[in-house]
Design a protein around this motif. Sequence first.
Motif, PDB file in Angstrom:
ATOM      1  N   ARG A 592       0.842  -1.208   0.000  1.00 19.58           N
ATOM      2  CA  ARG A 592       0.000   0.000   0.000  1.00 19.58           C
ATOM      3  C   ARG A 592       0.870   1.247   0.000  1.00 19.58           C
ATOM      4  O   ARG A 592       1.729   1.419   0.864  1.00 19.58           O
ATOM      5  CB  ARG A 592      -0.880   0.028   1.232  1.00 19.58           C
ATOM      6  N   LEU A 593       0.584   2.094  -0.950  1.00 18.02           N
ATOM      7  CA  LEU A 593       1.396   3.287  -1.125  1.00 18.02           C
ATOM      8  C   LEU A 593       1.350   4.187   0.097  1.00 18.02           C
ATOM      9  O   LEU A 593       2.363   4.694   0.556  1.00 18.02           O
ATOM     10  CB  LEU A 593       0.868   4.035  -2.358  1.00 18.02           C
ATOM     11  N   ARG A 594       0.143   4.366   0.667  1.00 18.87           N
ATOM     12  CA  ARG A 594       0.032   5.320   1.775  1.00 18.87           C
ATOM     13  C   ARG A 594       0.822   4.838   2.982  1.00 18.87           C
ATOM     14  O   ARG A 594       1.457   5.619   3.674  1.00 18.87           O
ATOM     15  CB  ARG A 594      -1.433   5.570   2.136  1.00 18.87           C
TER      16      ARG A 594
ATOM     17  N   VAL B 155       3.896   4.139 -10.638  1.00 16.46           N
ATOM     18  CA  VAL B 155       3.206   5.169  -9.848  1.00 16.46           C
ATOM     19  C   VAL B 155       3.756   5.195  -8.421  1.00 16.46           C
ATOM     20  O   VAL B 155       3.984   6.256  -7.837  1.00 16.46           O
ATOM     21  CB  VAL B 155       1.681   4.910  -9.863  1.00 16.46           C
ATOM     22  N   LYS B 156       3.981   4.005  -7.876  1.00 13.77           N
ATOM     23  CA  LYS B 156       4.538   3.949  -6.518  1.00 13.77           C
ATOM     24  C   LYS B 156       5.873   4.680  -6.467  1.00 13.77           C
ATOM     25  O   LYS B 156       6.139   5.471  -5.559  1.00 13.77           O
ATOM     26  CB  LYS B 156       4.754   2.488  -6.107  1.00 13.77           C
ATOM     27  N   LEU B 160       6.483   8.099  -4.177  1.00 10.40           N
ATOM     28  CA  LEU B 160       7.438   8.015  -3.074  1.00 10.40           C
ATOM     29  C   LEU B 160       8.711   8.792  -3.385  1.00 10.40           C
ATOM     30  O   LEU B 160       9.297   9.436  -2.512  1.00 10.40           O
ATOM     31  CB  LEU B 160       7.754   6.554  -2.771  1.00 10.40           C
ATOM     32  N   SER B 161       9.125   8.752  -4.633  1.00  9.16           N
ATOM     33  CA  SER B 161      10.296   9.510  -5.021  1.00  9.16           C
ATOM     34  C   SER B 161      10.023  10.998  -4.843  1.00  9.16           C
ATOM     35  O   SER B 161      10.907  11.766  -4.442  1.00  9.16           O
ATOM     36  CB  SER B 161      10.642   9.187  -6.477  1.00  9.16           C
ATOM     37  N   THR B 225      11.164  -0.801  -2.549  1.00  9.08           N
ATOM     38  CA  THR B 225      12.137  -1.527  -3.366  1.00  9.08           C
ATOM     39  C   THR B 225      11.585  -2.823  -3.962  1.00  9.08           C
ATOM     40  O   THR B 225      11.618  -2.993  -5.187  1.00  9.08           O
ATOM     41  CB  THR B 225      13.401  -1.818  -2.535  1.00  9.08           C
ATOM     42  N   PRO B 226      11.090  -3.769  -3.123  1.00  5.73           N
ATOM     43  CA  PRO B 226      10.633  -5.030  -3.732  1.00  5.73           C
ATOM     44  C   PRO B 226       9.497  -4.829  -4.712  1.00  5.73           C
ATOM     45  O   PRO B 226       9.480  -5.464  -5.769  1.00  5.73           O
ATOM     46  CB  PRO B 226      10.193  -5.858  -2.523  1.00  5.73           C
ATOM     47  N   ASP B 227       8.558  -3.933  -4.393  1.00  5.98           N
ATOM     48  CA  ASP B 227       7.417  -3.744  -5.291  1.00  5.98           C
ATOM     49  C   ASP B 227       7.872  -3.204  -6.642  1.00  5.98           C
ATOM     50  O   ASP B 227       7.422  -3.652  -7.700  1.00  5.98           O
ATOM     51  CB  ASP B 227       6.415  -2.771  -4.663  1.00  5.98           C
TER      52      ASP B 227
END
Lengths: 615, 483
Positions: A592-594, B155-156, B160-161, B225-227
């Motif tokens: 989960r991103l959040r 997108v993740k 996050l970046s 990282t893993p995702d």
Amino acid sequence: MELLWLIPALPLIGFLILVSTQGRLGKVPVALIGAGSVGAAAAVTAVAIWEFVGSGRAEYTQPLWTWIDVGGFNPAVVLYLDGLSAVMLGVITGVGFLIHVYATGYMRDDADYSRFFAYMNLFVFAMLVLVLGDNLLVLYLGWEGVGLCSYLLIGFFHAEPANGYAARKAFVVTRVGDTAMALGMFLLFRELGTLEIQAILTGVQAAWPTGSTTLTIAALLMLGGAVGKSAQLPLQTWLPDAMAGPTPVSALIHAATMVTAGVYLIARLHDLYLQSPHAQLAVALVGLITLLIASFAALTQRDLKRILAYSTMSQIGYMFMALGVGAWSAAIFHLMTHAFFKALLFLSAGSVILALHHEQDIFKMGGLWRKLPVPFWSMVIGSAALSAVPLTSGFFSKDLIELSAWDYEFGGEWFWAMASLGAFLTALYCTRMIFITFFGEAHTEADPAKQAGLNMSLPLVILAALAIAGGWFGLAPLASVLPDGGVHDTHHGWLPILTAAVPMLGLLLGYLIFGTRLLNVDRWVKSTLGERLRRFWFGGWGFDTLYDAVLVKPIVALAGRSPRDIVDRAYDFIAWLSRALHRVFALTQTGRLRWYAVNMAAGVVVILLIVLGVG
Amino acid sequence: MNSADFLAMLPHLVLGVAIVLLMLVIAFIRNHALTATLTALSMLASLLAIGPSLEALPRQVTPLYIFDAFGAYFTGLILIAGICTVVFSYRYLQGRRGDPDEYYLLLAIATFGAITMVETTHFAAFLLGLEILSISLYVLIAYPEEGHVPLEAGVKYLVLSGVASTTILFGLALLYNATGSMAFQAAERALTDQPNYEVYVVAGNMLVFGGLAFKLSLVPFHMWTPDVYQGAPAPISGFIATVSKGAVVALVYRYLIGGDGLDNDALVTALSAIAIASMVIGNLLALMQRDFKRILAYSSIAHLGYLMIALLAINALATLDFAVEAGLIYLAAYFAMTLAAFGIVTLLSSSEQDAGDLEYYEGLFWRQPWVAGVLTITLLSLAGIPMTVGFIAKFYLFGAGIEGSMYTLLWALIVGSAIGIFYYLRVIFIMTHRPESTLRNERPVARGAFAVICLLGLTVLAFGVYPTPLIVLVGMAISGMGG
């Protein structure tokens, strides 16, 4: 001499080519690469030794590279050539080349021709690294390398489970010795701060007084490695079983080169033993007892190769005894002559075995001397040298050992007497082997065509010449390396004559018993005591049974009784803990991103708090 | 700017011009093989340009950039990794839907961003390089058209970046507030000149490091990282694991050495905690993992944790050289091992699915012995077994750690490595299983990718036995460090 690095590199290249083509090459190219690489190494060796002797130097070092250089630990890969390593180089590449040539014929019907030569080349490479290494770490690399190749080649015919067992036995038993040796190396490094052999030799005298306990422990640990590799008491049990490998392997690895690595190791570290008389006495005793035990055992064997295996064990016993009594050069001298005549004996045995469709029992042979003249005469010459018949190579080296033993300070007369008894027995089992194998009635039909090729008979002829003449010249280069100043003998009078005469008595007795049947010993052999003794010696003095009862069975029983023993619990706990922690942390990987973003923010905040709090 | 400036910048200029040319070529000719070859050749030309550029080094070009041998070392590593990635990508994109051409353009731009990052001692230039690299990566990760997995990963990484960049920017703002300058050296001067501003400098530093720790995927900034590795195309995962991390490591070195950034006990404590957590948690997370790309992701978390020992040793050691040497050797070893591993993943991937699940590796020894052999060498090297470059590199780290008396970190290194051996060996073990089912339908082995993998495997082995050339190269890079 600048090409010294090429000597180990050539067999390595041969190995790499053979292993990377994975058996897709035909037999002729494989033979050319397999034997040719060793032959080329032999040629380079000849040039290098010629230049080395001509230059008159005591040693020549060739630094190749420093492996790592961290915190004062900087093992360098340096090749070291002196009289001792020159002799070893000559034996390994010279005898090794002849055996490789012989093997091109011996193995020609084998489907795994390429695999065989790949292992053989790898072995020669590892053995050369062992003797050229200037550093115990490099030596150890070669030491383990030859052990691996020995394992692979003993079990070469892997379809037969017994061969795999023999290979594992050799590997495990020598591992005991290798562990001792590793411990010895750790001890030396801790005490002297280096693993360079020359630095150790010079450092020993400064670091320890004569007879110091630490030094003795280190010397004994290194001896442990040596007895494992060289099949000496108490780690000798693997060698007879190692005969499961192809006969050229027995000749190269289990007679001429690898099994003498222990002798080389002790000669190389001679200052360690000079400074520790107790350790040196241990070396002498190990050699003496082994040579007697093995001689008696050889007297009762039925399998041609096992006779030779016990004989090898006893001849290495002579070398160890020589090292122990301070006849350093004589030991190396005997190492060289033994390589000639024992390789000869094994290869001629191989020819006989091949001609008899892999029959190895000497009592099923007989009457072969007319049909197989080349193996017959080879074996006669080899046996003559092994029995120390005057003017053969074995005579010079073995008598020198026995005479040196006479001068030993701790009961030299006894060492001489026992060694002479061993020489007597050696002559006896040699005549037994020759007469039963080649004379009398034929029990199995021989097919001489199997071993008729020139590639198989020529190595026999050359080795036969070496077995006769190999001892005529002595070994001048050793003088500058070993403390006894080279091969020389100062004895006069009755002692040398008696020493030379004892094996002759053995030959005479053997001739009377096995040749002419004038002397009938059946009554003694068939008696209850005789039969028991025969069985006892046949089984190698019951060491296998002993080790089985004392070591293997209790451990197996203990393991069987406690499959969930307490020691395992600690390891189980570590495994359980790791898994548990893994599961806990795996929960954080939600995808989960959040949650990820929150964690980053939390991380920054927490760290900021720590930093500002502490700062 | 004069001719010496241009000479010093030659590798960068070559790649920059090549990118423009590549863009023009793509506009007119769409040909996968041509684009891939041109990209690889531009990177190769840039790599070869390092040779002539060396005589002009070190040289400060504008206040933003310093070109020196240290930067040249990283530029070389990054370009080699870039070329490997192009070769792997060609194999990866063959037979897939969509246009592959822009992919290579983005790859070249990302590489360009990375090689500008390693030559700077100024925050403005650093941020520029970082964003060039990152923005290209967002697209590259999500490039495959089929399925939503790559898109999700992209997108993740984007979000996050963005968070990480914000953190860095906020930190920079604090530092600028305290020092009035964006140059790395300014922070040090500020601490001596104006002690009152210390809190801003320390907090600013920490925020910058937090953002960088995201790029290095250190715990607790590691979760993406893993995702991302799993979702991204295998060659791009390898590129992120090597190029993007390597460039950040270079930058951290410059900041720690030039700006004396570690001159603060609290910061050292915090970074040590991050390092220990990365080593232990990274390895623990990989332990029972069934997906090879995720294993490599967790393993890279752990390896960057190991590398932190060398970075922290800069502070603990009397002489800088050894600490930097250990780090640079480790990074080169990490590049070779990681690229080989992801190259093999690429080689085994079908055009529908990446070879992530470990069942792709079952019985590999029987199906493709050479590939299995190289992967075995690579895994042993990652585990740090002697005779591989991984062992040499770890030995240097150990040496640096012992000389700096950083025993807690070394214990974490030992524990981490011990756990690591389990999952590396497990993959080797799986490869030896004789497959029960019929053979998997596999694409024929691609020659180019296969050759590159073998070369990488050979490098891992050769530098394990004979590391001298690598050590000499690293020595040159350190002695030629400017500014």
